[in-house]
Design an enzyme around this catalytic site. Structure first.
Site, short mmCIF file in Angstrom:
data_model
loop_
_atom_site.label_atom_id
_atom_site.label_comp_id
_atom_site.label_asym_id
_atom_site.label_seq_id
_atom_site.Cartn_x
_atom_site.Cartn_y
_atom_site.Cartn_z
CG MET A 37 -1.70 -1.24 1.42
SD MET A 37 -2.62 -1.17 2.97
CE MET A 37 -3.36 -2.79 2.97
CG HIS A 66 -3.47 -7.07 -3.36
ND1 HIS A 66 -4.43 -7.06 -2.37
CD2 HIS A 66 -3.95 -6.26 -4.35
CE1 HIS A 66 -5.44 -6.30 -2.75
NE2 HIS A 66 -5.18 -5.79 -3.94
CG MET A 68 -4.20 -2.68 -2.61
SD MET A 68 -4.63 -3.18 -0.94
CE MET A 68 -3.27 -4.27 -0.59
CG MET A 137 -10.05 -5.63 -3.62
SD MET A 137 -8.83 -6.48 -2.60
CE MET A 137 -9.25 -5.95 -0.95
CG ASP A 175 -7.44 -9.53 -0.25
OD1 ASP A 175 -7.48 -9.76 0.97
OD2 ASP A 175 -6.55 -8.83 -0.79
C1 DX5 Z 1 -6.84 -5.37 2.45
C2 DX5 Z 1 -5.85 -6.42 2.02
C3 DX5 Z 1 -6.10 -7.77 2.52
C4 DX5 Z 1 -6.14 -7.90 4.02
C5 DX5 Z 1 -7.18 -8.96 4.32
O1 DX5 Z 1 -6.69 -4.24 1.67
O2 DX5 Z 1 -5.78 -6.50 0.60
O3 DX5 Z 1 -5.22 -8.74 1.95
O4 DX5 Z 1 -4.94 -8.28 4.62
O5 DX5 Z 1 -7.33 -9.03 5.70
P1 DX5 Z 1 -8.53 -9.78 6.39
O6 DX5 Z 1 -8.46 -11.23 5.96
O7 DX5 Z 1 -8.24 -9.58 7.83
O8 DX5 Z 1 -9.79 -9.11 5.95
ZN ZN Z 2 -4.65 -8.16 -0.39
#
Ligand code: DX5
Ligand code: ZN
Length: 217
Positions: A37, A66, A68, A137, A175
């Protein structure tokens, strides 16, 4: 369907990351999900290339990265050099998605595109045959530990139908908010790759939790 589990280390104890990776591997997880992120595409900052590089040798599992971030193209080489096995970027970025896919594939790894909960799933259809996975998502990206958004189930079913219609073998990854109660729902809708963070890392018995995610009923 053969359900695979990708452990999101965003919810791991960062003071013991090596041990947490081992715990995930010993518990039967299939992949490590690495959330990047940038504080711009999402309102949070996590970790990046140096962290991936230093933990890469601590696990034999594939790293499912991933991104972001606003400008993924700029960082594909660095994440690949650090040990990424799959790179997923977001549909909502500006810029040419095929160019990003080209770049990922040119490095000999596989590509995915992710959609936020409000993004129509049809937006990924033009790229489907080039993708290893589509990441749907099931929460707004940015934070672990949020509640699953039920309306995303329809997108998963529509995407599975399109993949079948076109005879593809693209994986559907989900996710956000995936745990004991939500796993069977997303699996029934057609997801086959389940990311889980807080549910796995906060559990006392991670093997039991991984098995719970794999049950489809
Ligand atoms: C959120 C992430 C996820 C996050 C999921 O933006 O992309 O990968 O870690 O966490 P849980 O399983 O706790 O929702
Ligand atoms: Zn993720």
């Amino acid at each position: 369907m053969n359900i695979k589990v990708s452990a999101s280390i965003l919810s791991a104890d960062f003071a013991f990351l090596g041990d947490e990776l081992k715990r995930a591997e010993d518990s039967g997880c299939d992949m490590i999900h690495f959330d990047v992120m940038d504080g711009h595409f999402v309102p949070n900052i996590s970790y990046g290339v140096p962290v991936l590089k230093s933990i890469r040798s601590r696990s034999r599992l594939p790293f499912d990265v991933h991104l972001m971030i606003t400008d993924p193209l700029k960082y594909i080489d660095a994440f690949t050099d650090a040990g990424a096995d799959h790179i997923t970027f977001h549909e909502e970025i500006c810029g040419d998605k095929n160019e990003v896919i080209d770049k990922i594939l040119s490095r000999g790894i596989t590509a995915g595109i992710s959609v936020k909960p409000d993004t129509p799933i049809e937006r990924v259809y033009p790229y489907l045959d080039r993708l290893f996975m589509v990441l749907v998502m099931t929460v707004e990206p940015g934070f672990g530990g949020q509640g699953f958004i039920p309306k995303t189930l329809d997108k998963i079913s529509a995407l599975r139908a399109e993949i079948i219609r076109r005879g593809l073998d693209t994986h559907i990854e989900v996710d956000g908010g995936i745990g004991f109660n939500t796993a069977p729902k997303v699996a029934r809708a057609g997801a086959d790759l389940l990311v889980s963070g807080s549910f796995l890392f906060k559990s006392e018995d991670m093997s039991a939790s991984v098995n719970a995610l794999r049950r489809e009923e």
